[in-house]
Scaffold this motif. Structure first.
Motif, PDB file in Angstrom:
ATOM      1  N   PHE A 472      27.330 -49.410  13.145  1.00 11.32           N
ATOM      2  CA  PHE A 472      26.105 -50.118  13.521  1.00 11.32           C
ATOM      3  C   PHE A 472      26.429 -51.138  14.612  1.00 11.32           C
ATOM      4  O   PHE A 472      27.543 -51.679  14.664  1.00 11.32           O
ATOM      5  CB  PHE A 472      25.496 -50.840  12.313  1.00 11.32           C
ATOM      6  CG  PHE A 472      24.957 -49.921  11.253  1.00 11.32           C
ATOM      7  CD1 PHE A 472      23.669 -49.411  11.357  1.00 11.32           C
ATOM      8  CD2 PHE A 472      25.729 -49.550  10.164  1.00 11.32           C
ATOM      9  CE1 PHE A 472      23.164 -48.553  10.379  1.00 11.32           C
ATOM     10  CE2 PHE A 472      25.246 -48.696   9.191  1.00 11.32           C
ATOM     11  CZ  PHE A 472      23.953 -48.192   9.303  1.00 11.32           C
ATOM     12  N   ASP A 473      25.441 -51.397  15.494  1.00 10.88           N
ATOM     13  CA  ASP A 473      25.634 -52.433  16.502  1.00 10.88           C
ATOM     14  C   ASP A 473      25.267 -53.797  15.911  1.00 10.88           C
ATOM     15  O   ASP A 473      24.962 -53.917  14.709  1.00 10.88           O
ATOM     16  CB  ASP A 473      24.802 -52.141  17.768  1.00 10.88           C
ATOM     17  CG  ASP A 473      23.307 -52.065  17.489  1.00 10.88           C
ATOM     18  OD1 ASP A 473      22.871 -52.517  16.405  1.00 10.88           O
ATOM     19  OD2 ASP A 473      22.569 -51.562  18.360  1.00 10.88           O
ATOM     20  N   ASP A 474      25.278 -54.843  16.770  1.00 10.80           N
ATOM     21  CA  ASP A 474      25.006 -56.207  16.292  1.00 10.80           C
ATOM     22  C   ASP A 474      23.596 -56.361  15.752  1.00 10.80           C
ATOM     23  O   ASP A 474      23.337 -57.256  14.926  1.00 10.80           O
ATOM     24  CB  ASP A 474      25.232 -57.215  17.432  1.00 10.80           C
ATOM     25  CG  ASP A 474      26.683 -57.272  17.853  1.00 10.80           C
ATOM     26  OD1 ASP A 474      27.539 -56.882  17.023  1.00 10.80           O
ATOM     27  OD2 ASP A 474      26.969 -57.711  18.987  1.00 10.80           O
ATOM     28  N   GLU A 475      22.687 -55.491  16.184  1.00 12.36           N
ATOM     29  CA  GLU A 475      21.308 -55.569  15.698  1.00 12.36           C
ATOM     30  C   GLU A 475      21.060 -54.583  14.569  1.00 12.36           C
ATOM     31  O   GLU A 475      19.908 -54.315  14.215  1.00 12.36           O
ATOM     32  CB  GLU A 475      20.334 -55.315  16.853  1.00 12.36           C
ATOM     33  CG  GLU A 475      20.437 -56.367  17.955  1.00 12.36           C
ATOM     34  CD  GLU A 475      19.485 -56.093  19.109  1.00 12.36           C
ATOM     35  OE1 GLU A 475      18.812 -55.028  19.081  1.00 12.36           O
ATOM     36  OE2 GLU A 475      19.416 -56.922  20.020  1.00 12.36           O
ATOM     37  N   HIS A 476      22.138 -54.053  14.028  1.00 12.51           N
ATOM     38  CA  HIS A 476      22.095 -53.130  12.892  1.00 12.51           C
ATOM     39  C   HIS A 476      21.356 -51.835  13.238  1.00 12.51           C
ATOM     40  O   HIS A 476      20.642 -51.267  12.407  1.00 12.51           O
ATOM     41  CB  HIS A 476      21.469 -53.801  11.664  1.00 12.51           C
ATOM     42  CG  HIS A 476      21.916 -53.164  10.375  1.00 12.51           C
ATOM     43  ND1 HIS A 476      23.221 -53.267   9.888  1.00 12.51           N
ATOM     44  CD2 HIS A 476      21.242 -52.393   9.467  1.00 12.51           C
ATOM     45  CE1 HIS A 476      23.308 -52.597   8.769  1.00 12.51           C
ATOM     46  NE2 HIS A 476      22.135 -52.049   8.473  1.00 12.51           N
TER      47      HIS A 476
END
Length: 556
Positions: A472-476
């Motif tokens: 997942f990225d930082d923004e989920h």
């Protein structure tokens, strides 16, 4: 010179000029009126005497009596204004004559219609008498002119007094209602210009134009004061931002001379603001060779020659194009600093360029971090490429984005052959639904360990132990999954062999157990036979014992 006068003097000049003009016009009008009425006034004086003479001279004319005619004419002495009088018969002969001057001589009068005729300083009356005779009266206009002059003088004095009073009154009124407010307004404007104090106000009462001007000025000053307060707050905010900004901010005039230099720029370059503002251009801390290379690039890109100076930073912003690039700054102490520089044009309301602003920050740490990252990636790559486990990375669309050499070796493909293909391309069709369920679990954030079989390029089966986790990225947002695969094909073969041997052993145990069960049954049967016989022998012994006992009792 008139333009240099104050408004008070200009108004005074205008009012006095208007008064003089009014006086001149009034005087000219009165003189003109007097000249127009001169004949009428002369007629009013001369006609009564002419009537008197004509009535009295009827008999003298009829009988051509000169003596009687002179007597009648001598009655004109009562009015000293009558200077001459003559009665001329119809044939042109002089009947009688009167003159206030002793040396007067007869003048031949041309025949004129009855009426009053004005000469330079004399009024002449011609009146017809009976029998074609004519009466000629001449009156001096000196008295009438004197009266006219007196009237003009009195009128002029009155007009002068009136105009002076009106002018002074107007000056006083204008001084109070216009000049003083405007002077106050001018002084206030001057104070505002000199001091920049927008709290200044002017007295403004009433509803006339000057009052509205003062009210408008006060309203304008209020608006300017509010804008000035907003601007001061904005300037303070901007100054605070500039002073506290972590990035260097440098602004220049359109010609490239530095106009502002914030503390971050001072720390970055080692110069103080006083050393560069209004004195230097950005070329002071740039590498000349870098600027020359950039000038060649821009010249080729823009299709025109760009000189290796300030134009290398301003050429693109002047054309509303972004200008972002990495540069090498040369600090005051000579040290080189890699930086990122973004340049923007400052434009006014008419889209005219008023300057440029550059935002710059030090790339030293980032460059060091990038180098460390590259080294780390290289190290990671070596670890991944030499790992005994297969590593497989899928993107959010479940397509292969990376597969290490061990994973490719397990499946008999090269890494390039696997990139961009879905994992199901390397699976058996019946296993695909389970894979799709597990990918859905990954999207939900679940990590799993499980066994998975794959089909090698040559069709053989490869069993693996899989450990998969979602990415997942930082923004989920789901970005794919990362999985490690351990080849357990040999283990699977060993387990299969062990299962076969176990089954064979279980079969043999079952057969041996059946044999033992049959033997046990036979033994039990024989045991039951032996046990029954033993019981009967015991019973028989007991009976024998009882019989022996009985026999003993009977024997004495």
């Amino acid at each position: 010179m008139f333009r240099r006068l104050s408004i008070r003097n200009k108004l005074a000049f205008a009012l006095w000029g208007a008064a003089l003009l009014a006086f001149a016009v009034a005087s000219a009008a009165l003189a003109f009126f007097a000249s127009l009425t001169l004949e009428r006034r002369a007629r009013q004086i001369m006609e009564p005497y002419a009537q008197l003479v004509s009535v009295g001279a009827e008999a003298a004319v009829a009988f051509e009596d000169p003596g009687r005619a002179r007597e009648i004419l001598n009655t004109l002495r009562a009015n000293p204004q009558i200077s001459e009088a003559e009665i001329v018969l119809g044939d042109g002969r002089l009947l009688a004559r009167y003159s206030s001057r002793s040396n007067a001589t007869f003048r031949h009068h041309p025949l004129k219609p009855d009426g009053v005729y004005l000469n330079h300083n004399t009024a002449e009356l011609v009146q017809s008498l009976q029998d074609g005779a004519h009466l000629y009266l001449a009156m001096s206009l000196d008295e009438l002119n004197r009266q006219t002059r007196n009237v003009l003088l009195v009128f002029a004095a009155g007009v002068v007094v009136l105009l002076v009073s009106i002018t002074l009154g107007l000056l006083a009124a204008l001084q109070r209602t216009i000049v003083r407010p405007i002077s106050t307004l001018a002084e206030t404007v001057e104070q505002v210009r000199i001091r920049g104090d927008y709290h200044q106000r002017v007295p403004a009462s009433g509803a006339d134009e000057v009052a509205r001007l003062g009210q408008s000025f006060n309203a304008m000053m209020g608006a300017i004061q509010e804008q000035d307060n907003d601007l001061r707050r904005l300037t303070l905010f901007q100054r605070t931002l500039l002073d506290s900004a972590a990035h260097g901010i440098i602004s220049t005039a359109p010609d490239g001379v530095v106009s502002s230099f914030n503390p971050a720029a001072e720390r970055l370059l080692g110069y103080t603001a006083d050393e560069v503002v209004d004195k230097q251009t950005p070329a002071c801390w740039h590498d000349p060779e870098e600027m020359a290379r950039r000038a060649l690039q821009l010249s080729e890109e823009l299709g025109e020659t760009i000189s290796p100076g300030f134009d290398v930073f301003a050429a693109r912003p002047r054309r509303n194009l972004p200008e972002e690039n990495e540069w090498t700054f040369i600090r005051k102490d000579g040290a080189c600093v890699p930086v990122h520089l973004s340049v923007t044009a400052l434009r006014g309301e008419s889209d005219r360029i008023r300057g440029f602003v550059g935002l710059t920050y030090d790339l030293t740490e980032r460059k060091r971090a990038e180098e460390e990252r590259r080294e780390s990636e290289a190290k990671y790559r070596r670890i991944v490429d030499t790992a005994i486990e297969g590593i497989w990375v899928l993107g959010p669309d479940t397509m292969t984005t990376f597969a290490n050499a061990r994973m490719a070796e397990m499946l008999g493909y090269s890494g390039e052959e696997m990139i961009g293909r879905p994992l199901t391309d390397f699976m058996f069709e019946e296993d695909a639904p389970d894979h799709l369920r597990k990918m859905e679990n990954h999207r939900q954030g679940l990590s799993e360990n499980y066994e998975r079989r794959f089909r090698r390029k040559n069709g053989e089966t490869v069993w693996t132990l899989t450990s998969a986790t979602p990415i997942f990225d930082d923004e989920h947002h789901f970005q794919g999954s990362f999985a490690m695969f351990t080849d357990i094909s040999e283990k699977k073969l060993a387990e299969e062999e062990l299962r076969r041997l176990k089954d064979e052993l279980e079969q043999r145990v079952q057969e041996r157990t059946a044999e033992l069960a049959a033997k046990n049954a036979e033994l039990e049967r024989m045991n039951r036979i032996f046990v029954g016989r033993e019981l009967r022998m015991v019973e028989l012994k007991e009976r024998i014992g009882e019989l022996e006992k009985k026999l003993g009792e009977r024997t004495p």
